[in-house]
Design an enzyme around this catalytic site. Structure first.
Site, short mmCIF file in Angstrom:
data_model
loop_
_atom_site.label_atom_id
_atom_site.label_comp_id
_atom_site.label_asym_id
_atom_site.label_seq_id
_atom_site.Cartn_x
_atom_site.Cartn_y
_atom_site.Cartn_z
N GLY A 40 52.82 34.37 48.80
CA GLY A 40 53.07 33.55 47.91
C GLY A 40 51.73 32.50 48.74
N HIS A 317 60.71 31.13 57.13
CA HIS A 317 61.94 32.36 56.52
C HIS A 317 63.05 31.40 56.59
CE1 HIS A 317 60.71 28.63 59.55
NE2 HIS A 317 61.47 28.53 60.11
N HIS A 440 62.37 34.85 86.08
CA HIS A 440 61.98 34.48 86.41
C HIS A 440 60.44 34.83 87.52
CE1 HIS A 440 60.12 31.04 89.53
NE2 HIS A 440 59.92 32.48 90.75
P1 FAD Z 1 55.54 30.31 47.95
O1 FAD Z 1 55.83 31.13 48.93
O2 FAD Z 1 55.28 28.75 47.56
O3 FAD Z 1 55.40 31.57 47.00
C1 FAD Z 1 56.23 31.48 45.51
C2 FAD Z 1 55.15 32.42 45.28
O4 FAD Z 1 55.26 32.37 42.85
C3 FAD Z 1 53.71 31.54 44.71
O5 FAD Z 1 53.06 33.43 45.34
C4 FAD Z 1 53.06 31.53 42.88
O6 FAD Z 1 52.35 32.19 43.16
C5 FAD Z 1 54.44 32.42 42.57
N1 FAD Z 1 54.76 31.56 41.27
C6 FAD Z 1 55.63 30.74 41.25
N2 FAD Z 1 55.79 30.64 39.23
C7 FAD Z 1 55.64 31.79 39.18
C8 FAD Z 1 55.72 32.37 37.87
N3 FAD Z 1 56.42 31.30 36.71
N4 FAD Z 1 55.11 33.54 37.58
C9 FAD Z 1 54.57 34.35 39.04
N5 FAD Z 1 55.17 34.32 39.65
C10 FAD Z 1 54.87 32.44 40.12
N6 FAD Z 1 56.40 27.84 56.91
C11 FAD Z 1 56.92 28.54 58.47
O7 FAD Z 1 57.93 28.49 58.11
N7 FAD Z 1 55.76 28.95 59.32
C12 FAD Z 1 53.97 27.98 59.44
O8 FAD Z 1 54.12 28.01 59.67
C13 FAD Z 1 54.08 27.30 57.90
N8 FAD Z 1 52.78 26.78 57.79
C14 FAD Z 1 52.85 26.14 56.41
C15 FAD Z 1 51.10 26.14 56.28
C16 FAD Z 1 50.51 25.70 55.03
C17 FAD Z 1 49.57 25.32 54.65
C18 FAD Z 1 51.33 25.35 54.22
C19 FAD Z 1 50.96 24.64 52.52
C20 FAD Z 1 53.13 25.57 54.04
C21 FAD Z 1 53.59 25.99 54.92
N9 FAD Z 1 54.27 26.88 55.54
C22 FAD Z 1 55.09 27.33 57.05
C23 FAD Z 1 55.31 26.56 54.21
C24 FAD Z 1 55.79 27.37 53.53
O9 FAD Z 1 54.35 27.84 53.23
C25 FAD Z 1 56.90 27.49 52.57
O10 FAD Z 1 57.83 26.73 52.74
C26 FAD Z 1 57.05 28.92 51.66
O11 FAD Z 1 56.07 30.10 51.75
C27 FAD Z 1 58.08 28.88 50.60
O12 FAD Z 1 58.32 30.43 50.35
P2 FAD Z 1 58.40 30.63 48.70
O13 FAD Z 1 59.09 31.98 48.76
O14 FAD Z 1 59.52 30.03 48.36
O15 FAD Z 1 57.34 30.29 48.03
#
Ligand code: FAD
Ligand code: NAD
Length: 461
Positions: A40, A317, A440
């Site tokens: 993701g 997380h 410590h």
């Molecule tokens: P995502 O990680 O966005 O995954 C969703 C996936 O679904 C993607 O791979 C996408 O391609 C796929 N998808 C979407 N629609 C479809 C579909 N119709 N069919 C098939 N696949 C699909 N969070 C932290 O906790 N710590 C951090 O240090 C942190 N740093 C970050 C830095 C940056 C620059 C960014 C942009 C975000 C950061 N985040 C961080 C936030 C974190 O990345 C997200 O909160 C997290 O990835 C969310 O997880 P998710 O599984 O909900 O979604």
């Protein structure tokens, strides 16, 4: 047509963890991800590459500015940006391959392509992936989020771009304008400032990190300003465009800013386009998030949603916890996420970390509280490390002493917050934290002293 107990759409931290937990609990599971690489936003263009660059750029600052304080004299330190970017890409590649390996090891079937809901029936929910159709008794939507656009700002995926581009600039911008003093703005703004850019951060609100405890964000602003970041607060950006060799950023009521790169970091929006929500009648909120109840159920039986695509903080997380709780709910009938115990960390230097309520939230809710604060400056290990900036601030209920919030600005705050998240999860009092032995000399002693300070008993002040 392939049938599964569970189909997860999205292979980010929410989706792949839900798929793994489903497999552990004996379900037949499919995971649909449209990108080649699993993991993701977090693994591909979020948490991991940004932390790799934060670490590398901090090493550069250490070598060029701080090593001499330790009596270590190095000469001829230069920046090899391509090598730094390659290292980041290597880490991302390794971890995304690791996720693919985990799915395979756990017997999760992986489908590459856009997953679209096409219908529901007695057998379950039908999901199309390219020419294939899958049927899931249960379907979890974990499609994550993408960058929110800003009216008047034409993203050109290069000069005027998002965090994704800012993770791979081929050269150090001489002047980078960051729109938004949130987490991304500060983390990636710090990276490029450390590598030599002049960085101007434009923020709409009158403070940076608007969601965080005010005392912490005010101190953080002073620290980042000392590090060379310039903040313009109360700045409403109305437009940004390419002009000549550079870019121009328009701010309401102020002189336009000229720069050579623009990073737009004004938040993220849920990914629901192309998902087929309308086809099966899944309801969304006014903000475009998929609407769920406390058990991650949408309004359509058998369809659930987790992670960035639903309400709550956009954190990897948090998505993972929801993935596990959602699957456990499906299989065992129970599963729970304690949103008061989810830490949030900004990986700047020093780090900023918090869990639970802010002082402003407690005031607003009329909850009586006591504050315990302790500075890193008075800690032996912090002195030895040369990391004396910041403080730990604990908020405990005034009558029960139960820990309600913890806020840390300082070295390794992201690691220190873990103890406090566990304390909140266990319903600990500040007295509990204060009475636990802390080794410590460690930075964790600052946490202990802050806990003692709630009752006016800090020892080293
Ligand atoms: P995502 O990680 O966005 O995954 C969703 C996936 O679904 C993607 O791979 C996408 O391609 C796929 N998808 C979407 N629609 C479809 C579909 N119709 N069919 C098939 N696949 C699909 N969070 C932290 O906790 N710590 C951090 O240090 C942190 N740093 C970050 C830095 C940056 C620059 C960014 C942009 C975000 C950061 N985040 C961080 C936030 C974190 O990345 C997200 O909160 C997290 O990835 C969310 O997880 P998710 O599984 O909900 O979604
Ligand atoms: P954010 O919500 O953290 O910050 C956006 C900032 O932009 C806010 O301060 C907001 O007031 C400001 N803003 C909005 N419109 C503006 C305008 N027109 N002009 C000027 N400023 C404006 O969002 P983000 O930094 O884009 O990050 C997105 C999400 O990714 C966050 O929810 C965050 O949780 C997640 N993330 C987490 C981490 C981490 O955990 N370390 C790191 C990066 C991203």
């Amino acid at each position: 047509m392939a049938n599964y107990d569970l189909i997860v759409i999205g292979g980010g931290p929410g989706g792949y963890v839900a798929a793994l937990r489903g497999a552990q609990l004996g379900l037949s599971v499919a995971c649909v991800e449209k990108e080649k690489r699993l993991g993701g936003t977090c693994l591909r263009v979020g948490c991991i590459p940004s932390k790799a660059l934060l670490e590398s750029s901090e090493r550069y600052v250490e070598a060029t500015q701080h090593l001499k304080e330790h009596g270590v004299v190095v000469g001829g330190v230069t920046l090899d940006l391509p090598a730094m970017l390659k290292r980041k890409d290597r880490i991302v590649r390794g971890l995304t391959q690791g996720v693919a390996g985990l799915l395979m090891k756990n017997g999760v079937t992986r489908y590459e392509g856009l997953g679209t809901l096409v219908g529901t029936g007695a057998e379950g929910t039908r999901v199309a992936v390219g020419d294939e159709e899958l049927v899931g008794k249960h379907v979890i939507l974990a499609t994550g989020s993408s960058v929110s656009p800003l009216r008047g700002v034409d993203l050109d995926a290069d000069w005027i771009g998002t965090s994704t581009e800012a993770l791979s600039y081929a050269e150090v911008p001489s002047h980078l304008v960051v729109i938004g003093a949130g987490v991304i703005g500060l983390e990636l703004g710090s990276v490029w400032a450390r590598l030599g850019s002049k960085v101007t951060v434009l923020e709409y609100m009158n403070r940076i990190l608007p969601g965080m405890d005010h005392e912490l964000s005010a101190q953080a602003q002073r620290v980042f300003t000392k590090q060379g970041l310039t903040f313009e607060l109360g700045a409403r950006v109305t437009g940004a465009r390419r002009e000549g060799e550079g870019c121009v950023v328009e701010v309401e009521g102020r002189e336009p800013l000229r720069c050579d790169r623009v990073l737009v970091a004004v938040g993220r929006k849920p990914n629901t386009e192309g998902l087929g929500l309308e086809a099966v009648g899944v309801a969304t909120t006014q903000r475009g998030q998929i609407e769920v109840d406390d058990h991650f159920c949408t309004n359509v039986p058998g369809i659930y949603a987790i992670g960035d695509v639903i309400r709550g903080p956009m954190l990897a997380h948090k998505a993972e916890e929801e993935g596990v709780a959602c699957v456990e709910q499906i299989v065992t009938g129970y599963g729970h996420v304690n949103y008061d115990a989810i830490p949030g960390i900004v990986y700047t230097h020093p780090e900023i970390a918090e869990v639970g309520k802010t002082e402003e939230q407690l005031k607003e809710a009329g909850i009586p509280y006591r504050v315990g604060k302790f500075p890193f400056l008075a800690n032996g290990r912090a002195r030895a490390l040369g990391e004396t900036e910041g403080f730990v601030k604990l908020l405990a209920h005034a009558e029960t002493d139960r820990l309600l919030g913890a806020h840390v600005l300082g070295a390794r705050a992201g690691d220190l917050i873990a103890e406090l998240a566990v304390s909140i999860e266990f319903g600990a009092s500040s007295e509990d934290v204060a009475r636990a032995s802390h080794a410590h000399p460690t930075l964790a002693e600052v946490v202990k002293e802050a806990a003692l300070a709630v009752d006016g008993r800090a020892l080293h002040v």
